[in-house]
Motif scaffolding. Structure first.
Motif, PDB file in Angstrom:
ATOM      1  N   GLU A  78      42.428  34.048  48.577  1.00  0.00           N
ATOM      2  CA  GLU A  78      41.856  33.686  47.279  1.00  0.00           C
ATOM      3  C   GLU A  78      42.376  34.620  46.178  1.00  0.00           C
ATOM      4  OE1 GLU A  78      37.438  32.777  45.337  1.00  0.00           O
ATOM      5  OE2 GLU A  78      37.633  34.076  47.085  1.00  0.00           O
ATOM      6  N   LYS A  79      42.443  35.907  46.470  1.00  0.00           N
ATOM      7  CA  LYS A  79      42.961  36.859  45.487  1.00  0.00           C
ATOM      8  C   LYS A  79      44.415  36.542  45.146  1.00  0.00           C
ATOM      9  CE  LYS A  79      44.130  40.997  46.745  1.00  0.00           C
ATOM     10  NZ  LYS A  79      44.111  42.389  47.257  1.00  0.00           N
ATOM     11  N   GLU A 117      45.874  33.648  45.393  1.00  0.00           N
ATOM     12  CA  GLU A 117      45.927  32.383  44.638  1.00  0.00           C
ATOM     13  C   GLU A 117      45.587  32.601  43.165  1.00  0.00           C
ATOM     14  OE1 GLU A 117      43.959  27.879  44.721  1.00  0.00           O
ATOM     15  OE2 GLU A 117      43.329  29.418  46.156  1.00  0.00           O
ATOM     16  N   TRP A 118      44.533  33.377  42.888  1.00  0.00           N
ATOM     17  CA  TRP A 118      44.146  33.620  41.490  1.00  0.00           C
ATOM     18  C   TRP A 118      45.185  34.483  40.771  1.00  0.00           C
ATOM     19  CZ3 TRP A 118      41.048  30.768  38.880  1.00  0.00           C
ATOM     20  CH2 TRP A 118      39.977  30.117  39.506  1.00  0.00           C
ATOM     21  N   LEU A 160      47.798  32.050  39.821  1.00  0.00           N
ATOM     22  CA  LEU A 160      47.377  31.232  38.667  1.00  0.00           C
ATOM     23  C   LEU A 160      47.408  32.047  37.381  1.00  0.00           C
ATOM     24  CD1 LEU A 160      44.381  29.277  40.263  1.00  0.00           C
ATOM     25  CD2 LEU A 160      46.613  28.352  39.633  1.00  0.00           C
ATOM     26  N   LYS A 161      46.972  33.293  37.454  1.00  0.00           N
ATOM     27  CA  LYS A 161      46.979  34.157  36.275  1.00  0.00           C
ATOM     28  C   LYS A 161      48.413  34.391  35.793  1.00  0.00           C
ATOM     29  CE  LYS A 161      45.443  38.730  34.712  1.00  0.00           C
ATOM     30  NZ  LYS A 161      44.780  39.994  35.121  1.00  0.00           N
ATOM     31  N   LEU A 170      41.939  30.664  31.475  1.00  0.00           N
ATOM     32  CA  LEU A 170      42.341  30.746  32.881  1.00  0.00           C
ATOM     33  C   LEU A 170      42.688  32.182  33.257  1.00  0.00           C
ATOM     34  CD1 LEU A 170      42.961  29.315  35.543  1.00  0.00           C
ATOM     35  CD2 LEU A 170      45.265  28.831  34.684  1.00  0.00           C
ATOM     36  N   LYS A 185      39.446  34.003  33.508  1.00  0.00           N
ATOM     37  CA  LYS A 185      38.729  33.573  34.714  1.00  0.00           C
ATOM     38  C   LYS A 185      39.402  34.125  35.963  1.00  0.00           C
ATOM     39  CE  LYS A 185      37.189  29.374  37.103  1.00  0.00           C
ATOM     40  NZ  LYS A 185      37.219  27.893  37.092  1.00  0.00           N
ATOM     41  N   ALA A 186      40.728  34.050  36.012  1.00  0.00           N
ATOM     42  CA  ALA A 186      41.472  34.568  37.165  1.00  0.00           C
ATOM     43  C   ALA A 186      41.245  36.066  37.326  1.00  0.00           C
ATOM     44  CB  ALA A 186      42.959  34.266  37.010  1.00  0.00           C
ATOM     45  N   TYR A 212      37.842  36.522  38.914  1.00  0.00           N
ATOM     46  CA  TYR A 212      37.841  36.192  40.353  1.00  0.00           C
ATOM     47  C   TYR A 212      38.635  37.218  41.164  1.00  0.00           C
ATOM     48  CZ  TYR A 212      35.468  31.689  40.112  1.00  0.00           C
ATOM     49  OH  TYR A 212      34.521  30.710  39.954  1.00  0.00           O
ATOM     50  N   ILE A 213      39.725  37.710  40.564  1.00  0.00           N
ATOM     51  CA  ILE A 213      40.508  38.724  41.274  1.00  0.00           C
ATOM     52  C   ILE A 213      39.682  39.995  41.461  1.00  0.00           C
ATOM     53  CG2 ILE A 213      42.483  40.270  41.050  1.00  0.00           C
ATOM     54  CD1 ILE A 213      43.961  37.919  39.684  1.00  0.00           C
TER      55      ILE A 213
END
Length: 380
Positions: A149-150, A152-153, A156-157, A224, A227-228, A231-232
């Protein structure tokens, strides 16, 4: 002349005396050799006599054992059945005891002692180790999930940042193009005197649309990115907590592995099962030994009751009592032993008589030690 005769006579006397001395020496050596030979023969006779006595004693024992077998074979059926029943039970117990002694143990003595010493706490230790191993697998999955997940974010970032930079470059290019288009239209209007109001309106509308799209996309990318980032940070925080739990659980498992000398809970449980099996086997072994002693004493009582020569020896003949073929082999072996003993006794007796005859023939010629030899002969 006189002196010559006297000298020769004296010389002859000296030679005679010399010869007599030599003869006496040879005779002395001969006597000594004779005494040594006779003493040696006596020593041989003593050794043969001892061997002969031992062979005779062994011959009597073997004969008595054969007589026991003959007596057993001539016993009435009821008495034989009593002995066979006892011997069958005894033979079974002996085989089971032997199987236990020769059986390959699944765990070492050190493992057995440790299981025995920590018997009360081991079930709980196995259960905790199993739970810790399952929990460790769950933690590993969580760590993999958080790491994915880290990643992936972060991707995306990074992608949003790249898009923002690209939009900036595109915005500059579009502004230059639109400005150039506006200047061109203005020149066309001045030169050709053409009404370009509609085109200017369309161009302005297009500029508004492009600016709106770029603005919206920029805001979307910023959200984004924000948000990323959140989440990170959250994934990193959770990952740190999970790592702490992982280390704590792994340490607990490692300590259990080191304490009980196992590599995992499956091996721990296997050793524990082997220990229980060994305890059951040991208990059965002790019971078999007790039963074996009981049947041994019972068999000895019956054999003494029927006045067997050597009841203890029959404890080694239980297979023969149970199996008639084995008894035939035992009987044949005893007969062969007795035959060999008879031959040895005959040979020793002949050798002893021969040596005695040689000594008795030479005894009158002995001058020294005769009484000692006669004493030895009287004892043989």
């Amino acid at each position: 002349m006189f002196w010559n005769i006297f000298g020769k006579k004296k010389k002859n006397n000296n030679r005679k005396n010399s010869n007599e001395a030599i003869s006496n020496d040879v005779l002395a050596v001969s006597r000594k050799s004779l005494e040594a030979i006779i003493v040696d023969r006596c020593e041989q006779m003593a050794a043969i006599s001892q061997t002969l006595a031992e062979d005779k004693k062994e011959y009597e024992i073997v004969t008595s054992q054969l007589n026991d077998i003959l007596f057993y074979e001539e016993m009435d059926e009821k008495a034989q059945k009593e002995i066979i029943d006892i011997a069958t039970n005894l033979d079974t117990m002996e085989q089971q005891v032997m199987e236990y002694r020769t059986k390959e143990q699944k765990i070492s003595q050190a493992q057995f002692r440790q299981m025995q010493e920590l018997e009360d706490e081991i079930p709980g230790a196995i259960r905790r180790m199993q739970e810790n191993e399952k929990y460790l697998e769950t933690i590993k999955r969580d760590m993999h999930y958080l790491e994915a997940e880290k990643t992936e974010w972060m991707y995306l970032k990074q992608d949003a940042k790249e898009q923002t930079r690209l939009l900036g470059r595109i915005s500059v290019i579009l502004l230059v193009v639109l400005a150039s288009a506006a200047v061109l239209l203005f020149l066309v209007k001045q030169l050709l005197k053409v009404d370009i109001t509609v085109l200017l309106v369309l161009l302005g509308f297009l500029v508004l649309l492009i600016c709106a799209y770029i603005l919206l996309k920029h805001q979307e990318n910023q959200k984004l990115i924000k948000k990323a980032g959140g989440y990170i940070n959250r994934a990193i925080t959770l990952e740190n907590h999970v790592k702490i739990r992982y280390v704590t659980t792994k340490n607990a498992i490692d300590y259990t592995m080191e304490k009980y000398h196992v590599s995992n809970s499956r091996e721990f449980e296997y050793i524990w099962d082997c220990y229980h099996e060994a305890v059951v086997e040991h208990t059965r072994y002790q019971q078999n030994r007790d039963d074996m002693e009981y049947y041994r004493e019972k068999l000895l009582r019956y054999l003494r009751k029927y006045h067997f020569y050597d009841p203890n020896l029959w404890l080694t003949y239980t297979a023969g009592i149970v199996n008639p073929k084995e008894m035939v082999e035992i009987k044949h072996d005893l007969l062969e032993r007795r035959k060999r003993l008879r031959e040895q006794i005959a040979y020793s007796t002949t050798s002893l008589e021969t040596l005695r005859g040689e000594v008795e023939r030479e005894l009158p010629h002995m001058k020294v030690g005769r009484e000692k030899v006669e004493l030895l002969l009287s004892k043989l």
